[in-house]
Design a protein around this motif. Sequence first.
Motif, mmCIF file in Angstrom:
data_model
loop_
_atom_site.group_PDB
_atom_site.id
_atom_site.type_symbol
_atom_site.label_atom_id
_atom_site.label_comp_id
_atom_site.label_asym_id
_atom_site.label_seq_id
_atom_site.Cartn_x
_atom_site.Cartn_y
_atom_site.Cartn_z
ATOM 1 N N TYR A 74 2.120 3.920 -5.453
ATOM 2 C CA TYR A 74 3.345 4.197 -4.718
ATOM 3 C C TYR A 74 4.543 3.832 -5.605
ATOM 4 O O TYR A 74 5.286 2.888 -5.331
ATOM 5 C CB TYR A 74 3.367 3.412 -3.411
ATOM 6 N N GLY A 75 4.692 4.584 -6.689
ATOM 7 C CA GLY A 75 5.770 4.315 -7.627
ATOM 8 C C GLY A 75 5.716 2.889 -8.133
ATOM 9 O O GLY A 75 4.656 2.373 -8.485
ATOM 10 N N ASP A 76 6.890 2.243 -8.166
ATOM 11 C CA ASP A 76 6.962 0.840 -8.575
ATOM 12 C C ASP A 76 6.929 -0.111 -7.384
ATOM 13 O O ASP A 76 7.157 -1.313 -7.545
ATOM 14 C CB ASP A 76 8.244 0.601 -9.387
ATOM 15 N N TYR A 77 6.649 0.446 -6.183
ATOM 16 C CA TYR A 77 6.595 -0.408 -5.001
ATOM 17 C C TYR A 77 5.237 -1.079 -4.847
ATOM 18 O O TYR A 77 5.135 -2.249 -4.444
ATOM 19 C CB TYR A 77 6.904 0.406 -3.740
ATOM 20 N N GLY A 78 4.185 -0.343 -5.127
ATOM 21 C CA GLY A 78 2.865 -0.930 -4.937
ATOM 22 C C GLY A 78 1.740 0.010 -5.350
ATOM 23 O O GLY A 78 1.970 1.151 -5.759
ATOM 24 N N MET A 79 0.535 -0.490 -5.200
ATOM 25 C CA MET A 79 -0.653 0.271 -5.569
ATOM 26 C C MET A 79 -1.804 -0.158 -4.663
ATOM 27 O O MET A 79 -1.946 -1.329 -4.327
ATOM 28 C CB MET A 79 -1.007 0.011 -7.039
ATOM 29 N N GLN A 80 -2.598 0.818 -4.247
ATOM 30 C CA GLN A 80 -3.776 0.549 -3.427
ATOM 31 C C GLN A 80 -5.029 0.983 -4.176
ATOM 32 O O GLN A 80 -5.112 2.111 -4.657
ATOM 33 C CB GLN A 80 -3.708 1.298 -2.096
ATOM 34 N N LYS A 140 6.870 13.955 -8.211
ATOM 35 C CA LYS A 140 7.637 15.172 -7.951
ATOM 36 C C LYS A 140 7.623 15.551 -6.473
ATOM 37 O O LYS A 140 8.590 16.087 -5.945
ATOM 38 C CB LYS A 140 7.074 16.327 -8.782
ATOM 39 N N ASN A 141 6.496 15.278 -5.805
ATOM 40 C CA ASN A 141 6.324 15.730 -4.424
ATOM 41 C C ASN A 141 6.873 14.756 -3.382
ATOM 42 O O ASN A 141 6.903 15.077 -2.198
ATOM 43 C CB ASN A 141 4.837 15.971 -4.141
ATOM 44 N N ARG A 142 7.272 13.569 -3.799
ATOM 45 C CA ARG A 142 7.757 12.588 -2.837
ATOM 46 C C ARG A 142 8.928 11.826 -3.440
ATOM 47 O O ARG A 142 8.807 11.267 -4.526
ATOM 48 C CB ARG A 142 6.624 11.622 -2.476
ATOM 49 N N ASN A 143 10.067 11.791 -2.737
ATOM 50 C CA ASN A 143 11.214 11.071 -3.266
ATOM 51 C C ASN A 143 11.040 9.566 -3.076
ATOM 52 O O ASN A 143 10.114 9.108 -2.389
ATOM 53 C CB ASN A 143 12.522 11.557 -2.616
ATOM 54 N N LEU A 144 11.917 8.777 -3.682
ATOM 55 C CA LEU A 144 11.760 7.317 -3.695
ATOM 56 C C LEU A 144 11.793 6.728 -2.298
ATOM 57 O O LEU A 144 11.033 5.801 -1.984
ATOM 58 C CB LEU A 144 12.856 6.690 -4.562
ATOM 59 N N LYS A 145 12.661 7.255 -1.444
ATOM 60 C CA LYS A 145 12.762 6.715 -0.090
ATOM 61 C C LYS A 145 11.476 6.951 0.694
ATOM 62 O O LYS A 145 10.985 6.056 1.394
ATOM 63 C CB LYS A 145 13.948 7.343 0.650
ATOM 64 N N ASP A 146 10.911 8.140 0.560
ATOM 65 C CA ASP A 146 9.655 8.440 1.243
ATOM 66 C C ASP A 146 8.518 7.577 0.699
ATOM 67 O O ASP A 146 7.646 7.133 1.454
ATOM 68 C CB ASP A 146 9.294 9.919 1.077
ATOM 69 N N TRP A 187 4.714 3.164 1.520
ATOM 70 C CA TRP A 187 4.134 1.890 1.084
ATOM 71 C C TRP A 187 4.303 0.813 2.154
ATOM 72 O O TRP A 187 3.376 0.053 2.444
ATOM 73 C CB TRP A 187 4.764 1.435 -0.228
ATOM 74 N N ALA A 188 5.490 0.739 2.751
ATOM 75 C CA ALA A 188 5.749 -0.258 3.785
ATOM 76 C C ALA A 188 4.800 -0.069 4.971
ATOM 77 O O ALA A 188 4.290 -1.042 5.542
ATOM 78 C CB ALA A 188 7.201 -0.174 4.246
ATOM 79 N N LYS A 189 4.544 1.167 5.332
ATOM 80 C CA LYS A 189 3.629 1.461 6.440
ATOM 81 C C LYS A 189 2.199 1.076 6.083
ATOM 82 O O LYS A 189 1.476 0.487 6.902
ATOM 83 C CB LYS A 189 3.703 2.949 6.782
ATOM 84 N N LEU A 190 1.789 1.384 4.863
ATOM 85 C CA LEU A 190 0.424 1.086 4.440
ATOM 86 C C LEU A 190 0.142 -0.408 4.451
ATOM 87 O O LEU A 190 -0.886 -0.860 4.961
ATOM 88 C CB LEU A 190 0.189 1.649 3.032
ATOM 89 N N ARG A 191 1.028 -1.194 3.886
ATOM 90 C CA ARG A 191 0.747 -2.626 3.724
ATOM 91 C C ARG A 191 0.861 -3.426 5.022
ATOM 92 O O ARG A 191 0.344 -4.533 5.107
ATOM 93 C CB ARG A 191 1.666 -3.221 2.658
ATOM 94 N N THR A 192 1.524 -2.853 6.033
ATOM 95 C CA THR A 192 1.667 -3.577 7.295
ATOM 96 C C THR A 192 0.706 -3.091 8.380
ATOM 97 O O THR A 192 0.484 -3.785 9.367
ATOM 98 C CB THR A 192 3.108 -3.443 7.826
ATOM 99 N N LYS A 193 0.133 -1.908 8.181
ATOM 100 C CA LYS A 193 -0.768 -1.350 9.189
ATOM 101 C C LYS A 193 -2.128 -2.031 9.140
ATOM 102 O O LYS A 193 -2.726 -2.202 8.071
ATOM 103 C CB LYS A 193 -0.942 0.155 8.957
ATOM 104 N N LYS A 194 -2.642 -2.443 10.289
ATOM 105 C CA LYS A 194 -3.950 -3.071 10.357
ATOM 106 C C LYS A 194 -5.042 -2.020 10.172
ATOM 107 O O LYS A 194 -4.937 -0.905 10.654
ATOM 108 C CB LYS A 194 -4.129 -3.781 11.700
ATOM 109 N N ASN A 195 -6.080 -2.412 9.456
ATOM 110 C CA ASN A 195 -7.184 -1.496 9.169
ATOM 111 C C ASN A 195 -8.494 -2.213 9.465
ATOM 112 O O ASN A 195 -8.840 -3.206 8.818
ATOM 113 C CB ASN A 195 -7.135 -1.054 7.702
#
Length: 286
Positions: free
Chosen positions: A198-204, A89-95, A100-108
């Motif tokens: 992250y919806g159906d895009y991914g999970m951490q 409810k708090n985040r639309n699909l585009k957000d 998700w794209a930022k999370l999976r590509t950002k180095k940690n």
Amino acid sequence: YNKAKQQRIHLAESTIIDTMTSNGNRRSSMIRQSANRRVSIAPKQEENPAITYKKGSTCHFNPQTVNDDMQLHPEDRTNSMKCFDNAAKNRNLKDTEKAWAKLRTKKNKTYSNTLISDAKLDYSIEQFYKTFWSSSAINPYENYQQYVQGHTDIETTDWIDSGDSFTLCRTQQYLYRNGTSVGPMVANATTKQTLQRYGDYGMQICFSTQFEIEGISMADCFVMEERILIESTEGGILMNVAAGSNFTKKTIYKPIIATTVKGSTKKIWEDFVDYARKLPVHPEEE
């Protein structure tokens, strides 16, 4: 200097191995005693037809003989469902897709060692969650820990909202069985787990594990950090695992610990990928 350094490393190896030998039998006795005091999540190994044993007491999982007795079925799923609903409810699909794209590509730097890269599994995000991570999972991760890894006395709290209406968290305590030739045979382990979907895009999924070993004051000198990223792909999901050892105290054993923990953790997740691929049934998506 190099010669002295090698001598210190050799001494550390000898100390750890000697500790394993001297404490092993005593600790095994304590495990048997503690089993009478703590609640197990599943039947004893020797009574389960899904377990076969080979020389060396290696535990092997046979997914074709899984039965209902092995499954964990807590009654309450409302915490995780409410959290996922609020996040949607708090985040639309585009957000959600951008996050998700930022999370999976950002180095940690916390997870500096890549252990598993793009292992493909025949699950959707929803199926993977319902199979292994939901409070009413069909084959919860605890089954893998006990029946494949040999860990015992596993106690896991329910998932709760961490307070941000997006991150689930829970705590797990268990007796960790050391599968390597270095170090004590068993240790008390406490793992703090978090899960973000992250919806159906991914999970951490993130683990922070600390160990305690009787008679070894420096056993808690590091925290094992693990991160599992699950990403949707055509025909299934991709699983990536990275890890790192966060040393909270100074120790001359650091090189040995870091190398040993990296190798054992890599093996754990390689075995999990194999385990997940062999499971015969996935839960239906709602």
